[in-house]
Scaffold this active site. Structure first.
Site, PDB file in Angstrom:
ATOM      1  N   GLU A  72      12.225   1.963   3.970  1.00 53.90           N
ATOM      2  CA  GLU A  72      11.215   2.431   4.919  1.00 53.90           C
ATOM      3  C   GLU A  72      11.607   2.257   6.386  1.00 53.90           C
ATOM      4  O   GLU A  72      11.131   2.993   7.235  1.00 53.90           O
ATOM      5  CB  GLU A  72       9.876   1.737   4.662  1.00 53.90           C
ATOM      6  CG  GLU A  72       9.348   1.908   3.247  1.00 53.90           C
ATOM      7  CD  GLU A  72       9.020   3.344   2.866  1.00 53.90           C
ATOM      8  OE1 GLU A  72       8.715   4.164   3.763  1.00 53.90           O
ATOM      9  OE2 GLU A  72       9.084   3.665   1.666  1.00 53.90           O
ATOM     10  N   PHE A 102       0.838  -1.200   0.000  1.00 56.41           N
ATOM     11  CA  PHE A 102       0.000   0.000   0.000  1.00 56.41           C
ATOM     12  C   PHE A 102       0.867   1.241   0.000  1.00 56.41           C
ATOM     13  O   PHE A 102       1.715   1.431   0.875  1.00 56.41           O
ATOM     14  CB  PHE A 102      -0.923   0.009   1.222  1.00 56.41           C
ATOM     15  CG  PHE A 102      -1.889   1.160   1.237  1.00 56.41           C
ATOM     16  CD1 PHE A 102      -2.806   1.338   0.216  1.00 56.41           C
ATOM     17  CD2 PHE A 102      -1.887   2.061   2.286  1.00 56.41           C
ATOM     18  CE1 PHE A 102      -3.708   2.400   0.228  1.00 56.41           C
ATOM     19  CE2 PHE A 102      -2.784   3.126   2.319  1.00 56.41           C
ATOM     20  CZ  PHE A 102      -3.698   3.295   1.290  1.00 56.41           C
ATOM     21  N   GLY A 103       0.663   2.088  -1.004  1.00 56.70           N
ATOM     22  CA  GLY A 103       1.364   3.360  -1.107  1.00 56.70           C
ATOM     23  C   GLY A 103       0.431   4.512  -0.810  1.00 56.70           C
ATOM     24  O   GLY A 103      -0.677   4.571  -1.338  1.00 56.70           O
ATOM     25  N   TYR A 104       0.876   5.427   0.041  1.00 66.06           N
ATOM     26  CA  TYR A 104       0.056   6.593   0.396  1.00 66.06           C
ATOM     27  C   TYR A 104       0.847   7.891   0.293  1.00 66.06           C
ATOM     28  O   TYR A 104       0.295   8.972   0.428  1.00 66.06           O
ATOM     29  CB  TYR A 104      -0.506   6.436   1.820  1.00 66.06           C
ATOM     30  CG  TYR A 104       0.572   6.157   2.851  1.00 66.06           C
ATOM     31  CD1 TYR A 104       1.293   7.190   3.433  1.00 66.06           C
ATOM     32  CD2 TYR A 104       0.901   4.851   3.200  1.00 66.06           C
ATOM     33  CE1 TYR A 104       2.299   6.942   4.347  1.00 66.06           C
ATOM     34  CE2 TYR A 104       1.901   4.589   4.116  1.00 66.06           C
ATOM     35  CZ  TYR A 104       2.593   5.638   4.684  1.00 66.06           C
ATOM     36  OH  TYR A 104       3.596   5.381   5.583  1.00 66.06           O
ATOM     37  N   GLY A 105       2.172   7.774   0.055  1.00 69.94           N
ATOM     38  CA  GLY A 105       3.046   8.943  -0.081  1.00 69.94           C
ATOM     39  C   GLY A 105       3.950   8.738  -1.279  1.00 69.94           C
ATOM     40  O   GLY A 105       3.483   8.533  -2.393  1.00 69.94           O
ATOM     41  N   SER A 106       5.256   8.723  -1.050  1.00 66.41           N
ATOM     42  CA  SER A 106       6.204   8.629  -2.165  1.00 66.41           C
ATOM     43  C   SER A 106       6.131   7.301  -2.917  1.00 66.41           C
ATOM     44  O   SER A 106       6.499   7.247  -4.090  1.00 66.41           O
ATOM     45  CB  SER A 106       7.636   8.883  -1.687  1.00 66.41           C
ATOM     46  OG  SER A 106       8.034   7.886  -0.765  1.00 66.41           O
TER      47      SER A 106
END
Length: 179
Positions: free
Chosen positions: A87, A8-12
């Site tokens: 991360e 899941f990507g929510y930023g970069s």
């Protein structure tokens, strides 16, 4: 791995996943909100002048819309190693599996969420304070403002609304133009 791996990507990660992607889906993480609640001392700031990066902050009743990426088959182990290096650089993120909602159906995805007990956690900063920090900070992956602007541009391209990020992007642009 025999199972599909989703991230899941929510930023970069939305605009720079750095792993081979087989499929993308707009998805929602219920109970979480996207927030500049992590001080960045590596990628978008330094120990001397921390920046801010986005994290998922637990928030009952809230949700975060982002992108679920299905990792290309055969690249799961390499992807996991790369994500952990990227991360978990300072252990402020926790690696979790989230239940996501997507138009195509529910799915489970790997995600990196903020540890609210970590020293880099800074939830609750006023938006103006966030803008002042983001306008100035620079780290190993570039300026904090470019990180914000790239994220907001890609969210807009995907049709994902985020009023706080839009306000921050406009305010940081005004600060940089005035400076």
């Amino acid at each position: 791995m025999d199972e599909e791996m989703w991230v899941f990507g929510y930023g970069s990660l939305i605009w720079n996943p750095e792993f081979p992607v087989a499929e993308r889906r707009i998805a929602r993480a219920p109970g979480w909100r996207r927030s500049f609640c992590m001080r960045s001392i590596h990628h978008r700031g330094s120990v001397q002048a921390p920046g801010l990066v986005l994290a998922l902050d637990q928030a009952p009743g809230a949700h975060c819309d982002g992108v679920a990426f299905r990792v290309a088959p055969g690249a799961e182990a390499e992807t996991l190693a790369g994500l952990r290096e990227r991360e978990l650089i300072s252990s402020a993120y926790l690696e979790v599996t989230l239940a996501l909602q997507a138009p195509q159906g529910a799915l489970q995805a790997l995600a990196y969420v903020i540890d609210p007990h970590h020293a880099q956690y800074c939830g609750g900063l006023a938006l103006e304070e966030q803008a002042q920090i983001i306008a100035q900070a620079t780290g190993g992956r570039g300026t904090n403002r470019d990180y914000l602007w790239s994220t907001t541009a890609h969210l807009a391209e995907l049709g994902i609304a985020d009023d706080e990020l839009d306000w921050l992007a406009a305010r940081v642009r005004a600060l940089c133009d005035a400076g």
